[in-house]
Scaffold this motif. Structure first.
Motif, short mmCIF file in Angstrom:
data_model
loop_
_atom_site.label_atom_id
_atom_site.label_comp_id
_atom_site.label_asym_id
_atom_site.label_seq_id
_atom_site.Cartn_x
_atom_site.Cartn_y
_atom_site.Cartn_z
N UNK A 60 44.52 57.23 -25.89
CA UNK A 60 43.92 58.55 -26.08
C UNK A 60 42.40 58.51 -26.11
N UNK A 61 41.82 57.32 -25.94
CA UNK A 61 40.37 57.19 -25.90
C UNK A 61 39.67 57.30 -27.23
N UNK A 62 40.43 57.32 -28.33
CA UNK A 62 39.84 57.53 -29.65
C UNK A 62 39.35 56.24 -30.30
N UNK A 63 39.77 55.08 -29.79
CA UNK A 63 39.39 53.81 -30.42
C UNK A 63 39.07 52.79 -29.34
N UNK A 64 38.00 52.05 -29.56
CA UNK A 64 37.54 51.03 -28.63
C UNK A 64 37.43 49.71 -29.37
N UNK A 65 37.90 48.63 -28.75
CA UNK A 65 37.76 47.29 -29.33
C UNK A 65 37.05 46.39 -28.33
N UNK A 66 36.28 45.44 -28.85
CA UNK A 66 35.52 44.56 -27.97
C UNK A 66 35.13 43.30 -28.72
N UNK A 67 34.74 42.29 -27.94
CA UNK A 67 34.21 41.03 -28.49
C UNK A 67 32.70 41.07 -28.39
N UNK A 68 32.02 40.68 -29.44
CA UNK A 68 30.56 40.75 -29.45
C UNK A 68 29.95 39.58 -30.21
N UNK A 69 28.75 39.24 -29.82
CA UNK A 69 27.96 38.26 -30.56
C UNK A 69 26.88 38.93 -31.38
N UNK A 70 27.07 40.24 -31.66
CA UNK A 70 26.02 41.04 -32.31
C UNK A 70 25.65 40.55 -33.70
N UNK A 71 26.53 39.84 -34.36
CA UNK A 71 26.23 39.34 -35.70
C UNK A 71 25.82 37.88 -35.71
N UNK A 72 25.54 37.32 -34.55
CA UNK A 72 25.10 35.93 -34.48
C UNK A 72 23.73 35.77 -35.12
N UNK A 73 23.45 34.62 -35.72
CA UNK A 73 22.11 34.39 -36.27
C UNK A 73 21.06 34.48 -35.17
N UNK A 74 19.87 34.93 -35.53
CA UNK A 74 18.80 35.12 -34.56
C UNK A 74 18.48 33.84 -33.80
N UNK A 75 18.59 32.71 -34.46
CA UNK A 75 18.29 31.43 -33.83
C UNK A 75 19.54 30.75 -33.27
N UNK A 76 20.68 31.47 -33.24
CA UNK A 76 21.91 30.87 -32.73
C UNK A 76 22.62 30.07 -33.81
N UNK A 77 23.76 29.50 -33.51
CA UNK A 77 24.47 29.59 -32.23
C UNK A 77 25.27 30.89 -32.12
N UNK A 78 25.86 31.11 -30.93
CA UNK A 78 26.71 32.27 -30.73
C UNK A 78 27.87 32.26 -31.72
N UNK A 79 28.19 33.43 -32.23
CA UNK A 79 29.37 33.61 -33.06
C UNK A 79 30.08 34.87 -32.58
N UNK A 80 31.11 34.69 -31.77
CA UNK A 80 31.80 35.82 -31.18
C UNK A 80 32.88 36.33 -32.13
N UNK A 81 32.85 37.65 -32.39
CA UNK A 81 33.81 38.29 -33.28
C UNK A 81 34.33 39.57 -32.62
N UNK A 82 35.50 40.02 -33.10
CA UNK A 82 36.10 41.24 -32.58
C UNK A 82 35.67 42.43 -33.43
N UNK A 83 35.30 43.52 -32.76
CA UNK A 83 34.87 44.75 -33.42
C UNK A 83 35.69 45.92 -32.87
N UNK A 84 35.70 47.00 -33.62
CA UNK A 84 36.30 48.22 -33.11
C UNK A 84 35.41 49.40 -33.46
N UNK A 85 35.52 50.45 -32.66
CA UNK A 85 34.74 51.67 -32.85
C UNK A 85 35.69 52.85 -32.75
N UNK A 86 35.66 53.73 -33.74
CA UNK A 86 36.41 54.98 -33.67
C UNK A 86 35.52 56.04 -33.04
#
Length: 264
Positions: A60-86
């Motif tokens: 129904x397009x009401x919820x989106x899920x994705x993998x992101x490195x948005x919470x990774x430390x500024x100096x690295x390393x990558x930390x990929x986590x799953x997020x969702x958006x309503x």
């Protein structure tokens, strides 16, 4: 300078004399200038923490899920986590699906109704499958715990069944379907293709547990698309699979599955 000129061939001697005389020429000449300036938006490096991938949306397009490195430390390393958006009239702020650090969250899939998520997580040298209810991190449950690599995850529209693909030691692919809630599972090994196969699985939206299987043979570079419909795990049998298309070029990678259309 004279010693150097004596060693040059006659043709180069003429050229050398011409160049020297040209350098000492005080006559007016045209000046060629090149503007090296740039215009437009300056290029900026993209921060590691804004890497998004593996996007999935509910029917129904009401919820989106994705993998992101948005919470990774500024100096690295990558930390990929799953997020969702309503998404009601506007997208809400992204929230973590798992809440805890279970490992590198590689892929995420939403049920068609958006009420359950399926993830593959890498930790300690192995990849396993987890399930969770978005917005309730306490429901996080581990489905697999073995050294076989799971991939190609999928969820039925109502979230009652989860499917994933593993590659066996023989090189063939095996599809496993799990009944969420009671922990029972059934394996389906395709005999249609032999060799090192790669299988993708999709649940047709709003269907009574109809899956579309895309089997790719990495030896012959052929692709076969088939349908497998079941009402219980006991129905996962080769006899219940129907071939929809075969002998498709391996390079044709995009597949669109809907309630009324199968495009490849």
């Amino acid at each position: 300078m004279s010693e150097v000129i004596r060693r040059l061939p006659s043709c180069l001697l003429v050229l050398a004399v011409t160049m020297v005389s040209g350098c000492n020429d005080d006559s007016d000449g045209q000046e060629l200038t090149v503007d090296q300036g740039r215009s437009g938006t300056p290029l900026e490096s993209v921060s590691k923490k804004f890497v998004e991938d593996k996007l999935h949306i509910s029917d129904n397009g009401a919820r989106l899920a994705f993998i992101s490195g948005k919470d990774s430390p500024a100096e690295g390393p990558f930390q990929f986590k799953a997020f969702y958006v309503d998404w009601d009239t506007a997208p809400a702020a992204p929230a973590r699906l798992t809440g805890s650090d279970v490992g590198e969250e590689l892929d995420v899939e939403l049920a068609g109704n958006g009420l359950r998520a399926l993830l593959t997580v890498a930790q300690n040298g192995q990849t396993d499958v987890y399930t969770v209810v978005p917005g309730d991190t306490a429901t996080l449950a581990r489905i697999t715990n073995d050294t076989v690599r799971e991939q190609g995850i999928a969820l039925s529209t109502d979230g009652a069944f989860a499917a994933y693909v593993t590659t066996q030691s023989s090189g063939s692919s095996q599809l496993t379907v799990v009944a969420i809630g009671d922990g029972t599972e059934a394996n389906f090994t395709s005999s249609l293709l032999s060799g090192a196969n790669y299988v993708e699985v999709y649940f047709v939206p709003n269907s009574t547990y109809q899956m579309i299987l895309v089997e790719r043979n990495l030896t012959t570079f052929a692709t076969v698309i088939s349908s497998l419909t079941f009402s219980s795990l006991a129905d996962l049998a080769e006899a219940n699979k129907t071939t929809l298309a075969s002998d498709i070029d391996y390079q044709r990678r995009s597949l669109v599955v809907s309630t009324t259309r199968l495009a490849y």
